[in-house]
Design an enzyme around this catalytic site. Structure first.
Site, PDB file in Angstrom:
ATOM      1  N   MET A  33       0.837  -1.199   0.000  1.00 56.98           N
ATOM      2  CA  MET A  33       0.000   0.000   0.000  1.00 56.98           C
ATOM      3  C   MET A  33       0.875   1.254   0.000  1.00 56.98           C
ATOM      4  SD  MET A  33      -3.410  -0.948   2.106  1.00 56.98           S
ATOM      5  CE  MET A  33      -2.749  -0.752   3.750  1.00 56.98           C
ATOM      6  N   GLY A  34       2.153   1.101  -0.330  1.00 61.51           N
ATOM      7  CA  GLY A  34       3.031   2.261  -0.411  1.00 61.51           C
ATOM      8  C   GLY A  34       3.498   2.741   0.951  1.00 61.51           C
ATOM      9  N   HIS A  40       9.194  -3.239   3.596  1.00 59.41           N
ATOM     10  CA  HIS A  40       8.887  -3.432   2.168  1.00 59.41           C
ATOM     11  C   HIS A  40      10.172  -3.678   1.370  1.00 59.41           C
ATOM     12  CE1 HIS A  40       5.531  -0.601   3.472  1.00 59.41           C
ATOM     13  NE2 HIS A  40       4.844  -1.619   3.012  1.00 59.41           N
ATOM     14  N   VAL A 180      10.753  -7.043   9.728  1.00 58.42           N
ATOM     15  CA  VAL A 180      11.873  -6.114   9.955  1.00 58.42           C
ATOM     16  C   VAL A 180      11.470  -5.176  11.087  1.00 58.42           C
ATOM     17  CG1 VAL A 180      13.292  -4.308   8.918  1.00 58.42           C
ATOM     18  CG2 VAL A 180      12.576  -6.275   7.543  1.00 58.42           C
ATOM     19  N   ARG A 191       2.191   2.847   9.480  1.00 56.90           N
ATOM     20  CA  ARG A 191       1.396   3.594  10.465  1.00 56.90           C
ATOM     21  C   ARG A 191       2.248   4.138  11.613  1.00 56.90           C
ATOM     22  NH1 ARG A 191      -2.512  -0.473   8.932  1.00 56.90           N
ATOM     23  NH2 ARG A 191      -4.474   0.477   8.273  1.00 56.90           N
TER      24      ARG A 191
END
Ligand code: AMP
Length: 287
Positions: A33-34, A40, A180, A191
């Protein structure tokens, strides 16, 4: 391929994935979701190491958000994300907008996650996993045969995506990647940026509670209720944290055992009282 190709249309994404396979390459898919962070990046690094061509998707999926507030507040950093993707050696970024992904509005036909979809995260966020699986099924349908990389941080999501791929014979090999963490143990999450300074200081309590459960088990305490109590106790010390749940589940079946004698997961989910940010974390428990 060299450089990052950005595609925004479903058919362009489908064609690019088909071309990658036609050229004899294995395709890696990293759905996100970027607001990309090192979690990521670890998925991208694994995918680029294992696959000839790597595609990542960046789409904040409205179907999986219950509260309009959380959807609106979700961080969006597309330019920085594309720079990260390129630096990690990603070949293709798929960035559809909402109208491209759901041209007829919210779909009437969706993927039923089954009973696990209504428990734990699914109980706190009704409809969340239906939204996740519907989007992931669409991404898998567009990408075609591939290896898809998901984080163990979202353990229930990973389990449900695996179950979906198996149940529906989707031509996708799933790869789970380790969580991570920040140096103080906090699991990286898009978030985290929304936490206040005081909440950020309290946030490692989630990972610390999970670690305490791991130490208890290593010390011979295998009763699930005692392990769960260790997770709860650490979070309850923090006035800025309100727990949604803590649970011990069998890693394979997701049943809640009374005694842990097979690999299990300790799960925790909490909301922070100042920013209303919601975080989840988990840890593998091996007897
Ligand atoms: P998201 O953008 O939050 O939907 O996450 C995209 C993918 O990255 C999911 O498969 C997540 O499980 C994974 N992910 C998120 N945070 C982490 C982390 N701290 N470590 C490893 N993977 C992560």
């Amino acid at each position: 391929m060299s450089g990052l190709r950005v595609v925004r249309r479903r058919e362009a994404f489908r064609a690019a994935c088909r071309d990658a396979r036609a050229a004899g390459g294995t395709l890696g898919l990293v759905p996100t979701m970027g607001a990309l962070h090192a979690g990521h990046r670890s998925l991208l690094a694994r995918a680029t190491a294992e696959c000839d061509v790597v595609a990542m998707s960046i789409f904040v999926n409205p179907l999986q958000f219950g509260e309009a507030e959380d959807l609106a507040a979700y961080p969006r950093t597309p330019e920085a994300d594309l720079a990260v993707a390129e630096a990690e050696g990603c070949d293709m970024a798929f960035l559809p907008d909402e109208a491209e992904m759901y041209p007829a509005g919210p779909p009437a036909v969706t993927v039923d996650p089954g009973p696990l979809g209504d428990r734990l995260e699914g109980a706190v966020r009704p409809g969340h996993f239906r939204g996740v699986l519907t989007l992931v099924a669409k991404l898998f349908a567009l990408a075609g045969e591939c290896r898809a990389y998901f984080g163990e941080k979202d353990a229930q999501q990973l389990a449900l995506v695996r179950r979906m791929a198996e149940a529906l014979d989707l031509p996708v090999a799933l790869v789970g990647c380790p969580t991570v963490r920040e140096p103080d143990g906090l699991a990286l999450s898009s978030r985290n940026a929304r936490l206040t300074t005081d909440e950020r200081a309290a946030a490692p309590a989630l990972a610390e509670g999970l670690a305490a459960a791991g130490r208890l088990l290593a010390g011979g305490e295998a009763r699930a209720e005692a392990l769960r109590a260790a997770v709860l106790a650490r979070a309850r010390d923090e006035p800025l944290i309100r727990l949604d749940y803590a649970a011990i589940v069998d890693e394979r079946t997701w049943d809640e055992p009374s005694v842990v004698h097979r690999p299990a997961l300790a799960l925790v989910a909490a909301r922070f009282v100042q920013s209303r940010t919601r975080l989840i974390d988990n840890r593998r428990l091996v007897p």
